[in-house]
Structure formats: structure tokens, C-alpha cells
Scaffold this motif. Structure first.
Motif, PDB file in Angstrom:
ATOM      1  N   VAL A  79     -13.758   5.589  24.207  1.00 41.61           N
ATOM      2  CA  VAL A  79     -14.976   4.036  24.735  1.00 41.61           C
ATOM      3  C   VAL A  79     -16.140   4.785  25.207  1.00 41.61           C
ATOM      4  N   GLY A  80     -17.189   4.250  24.933  1.00 40.10           N
ATOM      5  CA  GLY A  80     -18.475   4.548  25.464  1.00 40.10           C
ATOM      6  C   GLY A  80     -19.600   3.544  25.548  1.00 40.10           C
ATOM      7  N   PHE A  81     -20.511   3.561  26.142  1.00 39.88           N
ATOM      8  CA  PHE A  81     -21.685   2.766  26.110  1.00 39.88           C
ATOM      9  C   PHE A  81     -23.203   3.534  25.963  1.00 39.88           C
ATOM     10  N   ASP A  82     -23.965   2.829  25.217  1.00 40.39           N
ATOM     11  CA  ASP A  82     -25.387   3.292  25.050  1.00 40.39           C
ATOM     12  C   ASP A  82     -26.520   2.492  25.472  1.00 40.39           C
ATOM     13  N   VAL A  83     -27.329   2.981  26.072  1.00 42.70           N
ATOM     14  CA  VAL A  83     -28.803   2.248  26.256  1.00 42.70           C
ATOM     15  C   VAL A  83     -29.793   2.611  25.627  1.00 42.70           C
ATOM     16  N   LEU A  84     -30.719   1.586  24.982  1.00 44.27           N
ATOM     17  CA  LEU A  84     -31.468   1.953  23.861  1.00 44.27           C
ATOM     18  C   LEU A  84     -32.827   1.525  24.516  1.00 44.27           C
ATOM     19  N   ALA A  85     -34.049   1.921  24.109  1.00 40.39           N
ATOM     20  CA  ALA A  85     -35.138   1.743  24.618  1.00 40.39           C
ATOM     21  C   ALA A  85     -36.183   1.599  23.498  1.00 40.39           C
ATOM     22  N   ALA A  86     -36.975   0.632  23.329  1.00 48.72           N
ATOM     23  CA  ALA A  86     -37.962   0.433  22.175  1.00 48.72           C
ATOM     24  C   ALA A  86     -39.502   0.699  22.747  1.00 48.72           C
ATOM     25  N   ASP A  87     -40.234   0.952  21.896  1.00 50.97           N
ATOM     26  CA  ASP A  87     -41.627   1.156  22.355  1.00 50.97           C
ATOM     27  C   ASP A  87     -42.335  -0.002  22.147  1.00 50.97           C
ATOM     28  N   GLU A  88     -43.508  -0.197  22.174  1.00 49.24           N
ATOM     29  CA  GLU A  88     -44.326  -1.394  22.006  1.00 49.24           C
ATOM     30  C   GLU A  88     -44.178  -1.968  20.676  1.00 49.24           C
ATOM     31  N   GLY A  89     -43.979  -1.019  19.638  1.00 50.44           N
ATOM     32  CA  GLY A  89     -44.096  -1.582  18.305  1.00 50.44           C
ATOM     33  C   GLY A  89     -42.489  -1.770  17.985  1.00 50.44           C
ATOM     34  N   GLY A  90     -41.641  -1.904  18.725  1.00 49.64           N
ATOM     35  CA  GLY A  90     -40.349  -2.280  18.541  1.00 49.64           C
ATOM     36  C   GLY A  90     -39.412  -1.036  17.907  1.00 49.64           C
ATOM     37  N   ARG A  91     -40.010   0.235  18.161  1.00 49.62           N
ATOM     38  CA  ARG A  91     -39.079   1.277  17.512  1.00 49.62           C
ATOM     39  C   ARG A  91     -38.336   1.899  18.634  1.00 49.62           C
ATOM     40  N   LEU A  92     -36.947   2.520  18.271  1.00 47.71           N
ATOM     41  CA  LEU A  92     -36.465   2.974  19.220  1.00 47.71           C
ATOM     42  C   LEU A  92     -37.112   4.108  19.792  1.00 47.71           C
ATOM     43  N   HIS A  93     -37.321   4.588  21.008  1.00 48.60           N
ATOM     44  CA  HIS A  93     -37.750   5.723  21.345  1.00 48.60           C
ATOM     45  C   HIS A  93     -36.573   6.650  22.489  1.00 48.60           C
ATOM     46  N   THR A  94     -35.774   6.004  22.816  1.00 52.15           N
ATOM     47  CA  THR A  94     -34.668   6.656  23.737  1.00 52.15           C
ATOM     48  C   THR A  94     -33.405   6.139  23.369  1.00 52.15           C
ATOM     49  N   VAL A  95     -32.508   6.937  23.177  1.00 53.93           N
ATOM     50  CA  VAL A  95     -30.933   6.544  23.210  1.00 53.93           C
ATOM     51  C   VAL A  95     -30.127   7.264  24.131  1.00 53.93           C
ATOM     52  N   VAL A  96     -29.372   6.748  25.179  1.00 55.70           N
ATOM     53  CA  VAL A  96     -28.930   7.469  26.313  1.00 55.70           C
ATOM     54  C   VAL A  96     -27.432   6.780  25.983  1.00 55.70           C
TER      55      VAL A  96
END
Length: 105
Positions: A79-96
Motif C-alpha cells: 500500500v502506498g500513496f502518491d502526490v502529483l503536481a501539475a504545471d500551469e499548463g496542466g501537465r504533471l511535473h512532479t510525482v512523489v
């Protein structure tokens, strides 16, 4: 999800749309079975283990990794969890990613 006054929620919606279009496990379409190691290893699949939560350009979700064919109500070995962040264009730039439960080896 808390939204400041006057905030439309457009970024949260776009972050979740990115998750769905990227094939984030359990969001929008099922993941493909994964095969690890070099030998006979069971096929595993990801399944979503709760809601996807978003705030501004960040989303988080909990996932489970289970052997293919596992009943939906069975306990997951990983079991785990991910945190995603998107740039201003809505594209993923970070996945932790974080692992909350991993079998002892």
C-alpha cells in the motif's frame, strides 16, 4: 476539498483530468499488470484505495498493489500513496510516491 472564496476550482479539475489521462492507477482506466524481477513472479495490478483529492495544482491518492485476480475486498500486500503536481499548463511535473506497507522479505 477546501476552496478559497472566489476560487473556481479549475486547477483542481485540470489536475484530476491529468491524472485520468495519464492512466494514474485506478483513475480513469485500469493499470496494466506489472511483472517484476527475473523469474517466476506473480502479475500485480494497482488499484485505487480511496478518493483522489486535489487542491490547486496538487493531487494525492492512495493505491494498493495486489496480485492479479485478487478479490476487491482482500487485503493488499503493498500500500502506498502518491502526490502529483501539475504545471500551469496542466501537465504533471512532479510525482512523489510513498510506501506505507511492504511485505517483509
Amino acid at each position: 476539498m477546501h476552496r478559497p472564496r472566489g476560487h473556481s476550482g479549475a486547477t483542481e479539475r485540470s489536475t484530476l483530468a491529468v491524472c485520468r489521462s495519464a492512466g494514474t492507477p485506478g483513475v480513469g482506466r485500469p493499470s496494466r499488470p506489472h511483472r517484476g524481477g527475473a523469474g517466476p513472479v506473480p502479475r500485480f495490478v494497482f488499484r485505487l484505495a480511496g478518493p483522489v483529492e486535489g487542491h490547486h495544482d496538487v493531487a494525492r491518492f492512495t493505491w494498493e498493489l495486489v496480485p492479479a485476480g485478487t478479490p476487491a475486498d482482500a487485503e493488499a500486500p503493498v500500500v502506498g500513496f502518491d502526490v502529483l503536481a501539475a504545471d500551469e499548463g496542466g501537465r504533471l511535473h512532479t510525482v512523489v510516491g510513498f510506501l506505507d506497507r511492504v511485505p517483509a522479505t
